[in-house]
Design an enzyme around this catalytic site. Structure first.
Site, PDB file in Angstrom:
ATOM      1  N   LYS A  95       1.866  -2.923   7.453  1.00 44.45           N
ATOM      2  CA  LYS A  95       3.189  -3.065   8.080  1.00 44.45           C
ATOM      3  C   LYS A  95       3.353  -2.004   9.179  1.00 44.45           C
ATOM      4  CE  LYS A  95       6.098  -5.520   7.307  1.00 44.45           C
ATOM      5  NZ  LYS A  95       6.385  -6.909   7.789  1.00 44.45           N
ATOM      6  N   TYR A 141      -0.558  -2.366   1.696  1.00 48.26           N
ATOM      7  CA  TYR A 141       0.590  -3.124   2.229  1.00 48.26           C
ATOM      8  C   TYR A 141       1.308  -2.339   3.315  1.00 48.26           C
ATOM      9  CZ  TYR A 141       5.472  -4.531   2.599  1.00 48.26           C
ATOM     10  OH  TYR A 141       6.716  -4.859   3.087  1.00 48.26           O
ATOM     11  N   THR A 173       9.606  -2.509   7.104  1.00 45.68           N
ATOM     12  CA  THR A 173      10.022  -1.880   5.853  1.00 45.68           C
ATOM     13  C   THR A 173      10.126  -0.357   6.011  1.00 45.68           C
ATOM     14  OG1 THR A 173       9.238  -1.397   3.614  1.00 45.68           O
ATOM     15  CG2 THR A 173       7.561  -1.952   5.209  1.00 45.68           C
ATOM     16  N   ASP A 174      10.928   0.250   5.147  1.00 44.13           N
ATOM     17  CA  ASP A 174      11.009   1.728   5.139  1.00 44.13           C
ATOM     18  C   ASP A 174       9.717   2.358   4.612  1.00 44.13           C
ATOM     19  OD1 ASP A 174      11.289   1.017   2.449  1.00 44.13           O
ATOM     20  OD2 ASP A 174      13.199   2.076   2.152  1.00 44.13           O
ATOM     21  N   GLU A 175       8.856   1.538   3.979  1.00 46.10           N
ATOM     22  CA  GLU A 175       7.628   2.108   3.399  1.00 46.10           C
ATOM     23  C   GLU A 175       6.667   2.651   4.451  1.00 46.10           C
ATOM     24  OE1 GLU A 175       5.686  -0.066   0.345  1.00 46.10           O
ATOM     25  OE2 GLU A 175       7.537  -0.948  -0.390  1.00 46.10           O
ATOM     26  N   ALA A 215       4.846 -12.261   5.947  1.00 43.92           N
ATOM     27  CA  ALA A 215       3.960 -11.148   5.598  1.00 43.92           C
ATOM     28  C   ALA A 215       3.412 -11.373   4.196  1.00 43.92           C
ATOM     29  CB  ALA A 215       4.731  -9.823   5.625  1.00 43.92           C
ATOM     30  N   THR A 231      -2.680 -11.458   7.720  1.00 40.80           N
ATOM     31  CA  THR A 231      -1.316 -11.905   8.067  1.00 40.80           C
ATOM     32  C   THR A 231      -0.525 -10.804   8.776  1.00 40.80           C
ATOM     33  OG1 THR A 231      -1.189 -13.610   6.375  1.00 40.80           O
ATOM     34  CG2 THR A 231       0.898 -12.615   7.052  1.00 40.80           C
TER      35      THR A 231
HETATM   36  P1  NAD Z   1       7.883 -12.819   0.471  1.00 36.10           P
HETATM   37  O1  NAD Z   1       6.521 -12.488  -0.005  1.00 36.10           O
HETATM   38  O2  NAD Z   1       8.926 -13.255  -0.501  1.00 36.10           O
HETATM   39  O3  NAD Z   1       7.794 -13.970   1.595  1.00 36.10           O
HETATM   40  C1  NAD Z   1       6.805 -13.983   2.580  1.00 36.10           C
HETATM   41  C2  NAD Z   1       6.775 -15.384   3.203  1.00 36.10           C
HETATM   42  O4  NAD Z   1       5.800 -15.374   4.263  1.00 36.10           O
HETATM   43  C3  NAD Z   1       6.336 -16.478   2.215  1.00 36.10           C
HETATM   44  O5  NAD Z   1       7.174 -17.613   2.353  1.00 36.10           O
HETATM   45  C4  NAD Z   1       4.912 -16.804   2.640  1.00 36.10           C
HETATM   46  O6  NAD Z   1       4.539 -18.156   2.378  1.00 36.10           O
HETATM   47  C5  NAD Z   1       4.974 -16.518   4.129  1.00 36.10           C
HETATM   48  N1  NAD Z   1       3.649 -16.212   4.704  1.00 36.10           N
HETATM   49  C6  NAD Z   1       2.730 -15.325   4.224  1.00 36.10           C
HETATM   50  N2  NAD Z   1       1.646 -15.313   5.012  1.00 36.10           N
HETATM   51  C7  NAD Z   1       1.888 -16.187   6.020  1.00 36.10           C
HETATM   52  C8  NAD Z   1       1.153 -16.594   7.162  1.00 36.10           C
HETATM   53  N3  NAD Z   1      -0.079 -16.111   7.415  1.00 36.10           N
HETATM   54  N4  NAD Z   1       1.694 -17.503   8.011  1.00 36.10           N
HETATM   55  C9  NAD Z   1       2.942 -18.017   7.756  1.00 36.10           C
HETATM   56  N5  NAD Z   1       3.677 -17.671   6.688  1.00 36.10           N
HETATM   57  C10 NAD Z   1       3.165 -16.755   5.835  1.00 36.10           C
HETATM   58  O7  NAD Z   1       8.362 -11.544   1.285  1.00 36.10           O
HETATM   59  P2  NAD Z   1       9.816 -10.918   1.464  1.00 36.10           P
HETATM   60  O8  NAD Z   1      10.084  -9.975   0.367  1.00 36.10           O
HETATM   61  O9  NAD Z   1      10.778 -11.996   1.754  1.00 36.10           O
HETATM   62  O10 NAD Z   1       9.585 -10.050   2.789  1.00 36.10           O
HETATM   63  C11 NAD Z   1       9.800 -10.629   4.072  1.00 36.10           C
HETATM   64  C12 NAD Z   1       9.601  -9.569   5.138  1.00 36.10           C
HETATM   65  O11 NAD Z   1      10.515  -8.512   4.925  1.00 36.10           O
HETATM   66  C13 NAD Z   1       8.207  -8.935   5.141  1.00 36.10           C
HETATM   67  O12 NAD Z   1       7.821  -8.734   6.479  1.00 36.10           O
HETATM   68  C14 NAD Z   1       8.408  -7.607   4.422  1.00 36.10           C
HETATM   69  O13 NAD Z   1       7.484  -6.656   4.863  1.00 36.10           O
HETATM   70  C15 NAD Z   1       9.823  -7.260   4.865  1.00 36.10           C
HETATM   71  N6  NAD Z   1      10.580  -6.384   3.943  1.00 36.10           N
HETATM   72  C16 NAD Z   1      10.720  -6.716   2.631  1.00 36.10           C
HETATM   73  C17 NAD Z   1      11.509  -5.921   1.796  1.00 36.10           C
HETATM   74  C18 NAD Z   1      11.731  -6.277   0.342  1.00 36.10           C
HETATM   75  O14 NAD Z   1      12.415  -5.539  -0.359  1.00 36.10           O
HETATM   76  N7  NAD Z   1      11.214  -7.392  -0.163  1.00 36.10           N
HETATM   77  C19 NAD Z   1      12.129  -4.771   2.319  1.00 36.10           C
HETATM   78  C20 NAD Z   1      11.949  -4.460   3.672  1.00 36.10           C
HETATM   79  C21 NAD Z   1      11.192  -5.289   4.476  1.00 36.10           C
HETATM   80  O1  TDX Z   2       7.239  -4.399 -13.335  1.00 37.17           O
HETATM   81  C1  TDX Z   2       7.507  -3.491 -12.533  1.00 37.17           C
HETATM   82  N1  TDX Z   2       7.906  -2.273 -13.011  1.00 37.17           N
HETATM   83  C2  TDX Z   2       8.228  -1.244 -12.184  1.00 37.17           C
HETATM   84  O2  TDX Z   2       8.597  -0.159 -12.663  1.00 37.17           O
HETATM   85  C3  TDX Z   2       7.420  -3.686 -11.095  1.00 37.17           C
HETATM   86  C4  TDX Z   2       6.968  -5.017 -10.539  1.00 37.17           C
HETATM   87  C5  TDX Z   2       7.766  -2.629 -10.278  1.00 37.17           C
HETATM   88  N2  TDX Z   2       8.151  -1.436 -10.799  1.00 37.17           N
HETATM   89  C6  TDX Z   2       8.567  -0.351  -9.885  1.00 37.17           C
HETATM   90  C7  TDX Z   2       7.665  -0.063  -8.716  1.00 37.17           C
HETATM   91  C8  TDX Z   2       8.648   0.424  -7.657  1.00 37.17           C
HETATM   92  O3  TDX Z   2       8.926   1.801  -7.844  1.00 37.17           O
HETATM   93  O4  TDX Z   2       9.804  -0.781  -9.315  1.00 37.17           O
HETATM   94  C9  TDX Z   2       9.919  -0.370  -7.945  1.00 37.17           C
HETATM   95  C10 TDX Z   2      10.082  -1.581  -7.059  1.00 37.17           C
HETATM   96  O5  TDX Z   2       8.862  -2.299  -7.079  1.00 37.17           O
HETATM   97  P1  TDX Z   2       8.619  -3.617  -6.180  1.00 37.17           P
HETATM   98  O6  TDX Z   2       9.669  -4.629  -6.480  1.00 37.17           O
HETATM   99  O7  TDX Z   2       7.196  -4.006  -6.325  1.00 37.17           O
HETATM  100  O8  TDX Z   2       8.972  -3.086  -4.716  1.00 37.17           O
HETATM  101  P2  TDX Z   2       8.351  -1.912  -3.797  1.00 37.17           P
HETATM  102  O9  TDX Z   2       6.944  -1.623  -4.127  1.00 37.17           O
HETATM  103  O10 TDX Z   2       9.342  -0.790  -3.778  1.00 37.17           O
HETATM  104  O11 TDX Z   2       8.367  -2.683  -2.357  1.00 37.17           O
HETATM  105  C11 TDX Z   2       9.478  -3.534  -2.000  1.00 37.17           C
HETATM  106  O12 TDX Z   2      10.329  -2.888  -1.101  1.00 37.17           O
HETATM  107  C12 TDX Z   2       9.832  -2.628   0.185  1.00 37.17           C
HETATM  108  C13 TDX Z   2       8.965  -4.835  -1.399  1.00 37.17           C
HETATM  109  O13 TDX Z   2       8.103  -5.480  -2.324  1.00 37.17           O
HETATM  110  C14 TDX Z   2       8.266  -4.578  -0.092  1.00 37.17           C
HETATM  111  O14 TDX Z   2       7.888  -5.813   0.518  1.00 37.17           O
HETATM  112  C15 TDX Z   2       9.219  -3.847   0.821  1.00 37.17           C
HETATM  113  O15 TDX Z   2       8.555  -3.466   1.995  1.00 37.17           O
END
Ligand code: NAD
Ligand code: TDX
Length: 332
Positions: free
Chosen positions: A152, A148, A121-123, A80, A97
């Site tokens: 999702k 975003y 995601t919970d979002e 994603a 994507t």
């Molecule tokens: P990330 O951005 O770290 O990784 C995304 C990966 O997907 C990367 O390796 C990127 O190269 C790949 N990618 C992007 N577009 C692509 C495409 N078109 N084809 C193939 N590969 C592609 O993301 P993450 O934080 O690891 O999140 C992974 C999944 O988990 C996402 O679906 C996100 O919505 C979900 N999610 C994330 C969080 C969080 O806290 N980060 C929480 C809940 C759910």
């Molecule tokens: O520099 C910062 N300062 C700050 O206060 C950044 C980068 C973020 N923040 C705040 C914004 C949010 O309240 O911190 C919290 C977390 O921010 P992010 O790491 O950008 O996460 P969030 O927007 O909550 O989303 C994450 O969790 C749900 C992931 O990026 C998503 O992919 C997932 O779906």
């Protein structure tokens, strides 16, 4: 030996999942990843060649996806565009994507009749008030806020439609905020840890009262494996570890664990449309499938994550300046 296709396996949570699967099962893993700015092959270093291979490509490439689905038993879909701040700046890749990519995978799952697990995601549920006694459940109506989270939400609805209309064998999970190793330095926790390592003060959006519900990425992985093995087709499972903290508390804890004064941070411009609070009720996953998180204690998980960023500067150093230039251009 089960053959898994993991999309987005070079990203943060996908790579943690690959490590988890190779450690805890006999499965073979093929990663499909486009290696966008967020993908990093170094997150998949030193994996056993006989149980792991990597394909660089786009999940929206139907011919590539078709060939890969014919060679595996099940697909776990992490790929994603994942960063809210980027989606406010340039939403288009999020549609390509998260929507078209997921659609392409669903069509292949339908054609090849493959087990499909969709990571979300919970979002998608929007946000809660700070004093709301409720948490999100599987029954909470969708109400996404950002480009975003709306893409999702759209991808989740596509999965539900492909289950109901075409009988695709899919499950969905919606997880809360992850932390742990291999997370891109654009995200909140690694940004602040690497700022402190570089001698820069952490940056808190707005007043820092926004609440996120933190879970270690390894606990997310064990939950996904549980759902893949025992989840009921067509069902959605919320994943969370009761880790609610406001952003100010998280920054203060990072500073304390890194030996700095707890107030050595700055407030910067708030995120547009900033969701106030996320909170997950994961009773269904725990009761129906017997899952439990292993990382009960956020502070020790955070301390281990800080150690990982200190020990792995090579992994993140090349991207840090670019990320900070982007934030600086927006007053963040
Ligand atoms: P990330 O951005 O770290 O990784 C995304 C990966 O997907 C990367 O390796 C990127 O190269 C790949 N990618 C992007 N577009 C692509 C495409 N078109 N084809 C193939 N590969 C592609 O993301 P993450 O934080 O690891 O999140 C992974 C999944 O988990 C996402 O679906 C996100 O919505 C979900 N999610 C994330 C969080 C969080 O806290 N980060 C929480 C809940 C759910
Ligand atoms: O520099 C910062 N300062 C700050 O206060 C950044 C980068 C973020 N923040 C705040 C914004 C949010 O309240 O911190 C919290 C977390 O921010 P992010 O790491 O950008 O996460 P969030 O927007 O909550 O989303 C994450 O969790 C749900 C992931 O990026 C998503 O992919 C997932 O779906």
């Amino acid at each position: 030996m089960r053959r898994l296709l993991v999309t987005g396996g070079a990203g943060f949570i996908g790579s943690n999942f690959v490590h988890h699967v190779l450690e805890h099962t006999d499965d073979h893993v093929t990663v499909l990843d486009k290696l966008t700015y967020a993908g990093n092959l170094a997150s998949l270093d030193n994996l056993p060649r006989e149980r792991f291979d990597f394909v660089e490509g786009d999940i929206a490439d139907a011919a590539l996806v078709d060939g890969l689905f014919s060679r595996v038993d099940a697909v776990v879909h992490y790929a994603a565009e994942s960063h809210n701040d980027n989606s406010l700046h340039d939403p288009r890749p999020f549609l390509d994507t998260n929507i078209i990519g997921t659609y392409t995978l669903l069509e292949a799952a339908r054609k090849h009749d493959r087990r499909f697990h969709h990571i979300s995601t919970d979002e998608v549920y929007g946000d809660l008030e700070l004093d709301d006694p409720d948490r999100f459940t599987e029954q909470t109506p969708y109400n996404p806020s950002s480009p975003y989270s709306s893409t999702k939400a759209g991808s989740d609805l596509l999965v539900r439609a492909w289950v109901r209309s075409f009988g695709v064998n899919a499950t969905i999970s919606n997880c809360s905020n992850n932390y742990g190793p291999y997370q891109h330095v654009e995200k909140f926790i690694p940004r602040q840890i690497t700022n402190v390592i570089r001698g820069v003060r952490p940056r808190l959006y707005g007043a820092g009262e926004n609440v996120r519900d933190w879970i270690h990425a390894d606990d997310h992985s064990s939950a996904v494996l549980t759902i893949l093995d025992r989840g009921e087709i067509g069902e959605t499972y919320l994943i969370g570890a009761d880790g609610e903290k406001n952003n100010k508390e998280v920054v203060e804890l990072i500073l304390e664990l890194m030996g700095e004064p707890r107030d050595a941070y700055d407030h910067v411009t708030d995120r547009a449309g900033h969701d106030l609070r996320y909170a997950i009720d994961s009773t269904k996953l725990r009761t129906d499938l017997g899952w439990q998180p292993a990382y009960g204690d956020f502070e020790s998980g955070l301390a281990a994550t800080i150690r990982w960023y200190r020990d792995n500067e090579d992994w993140w150093a090349a991207t840090k300046d670019h990320v900070e230039a982007f934030y600086a251009s927006k007053g963040q």
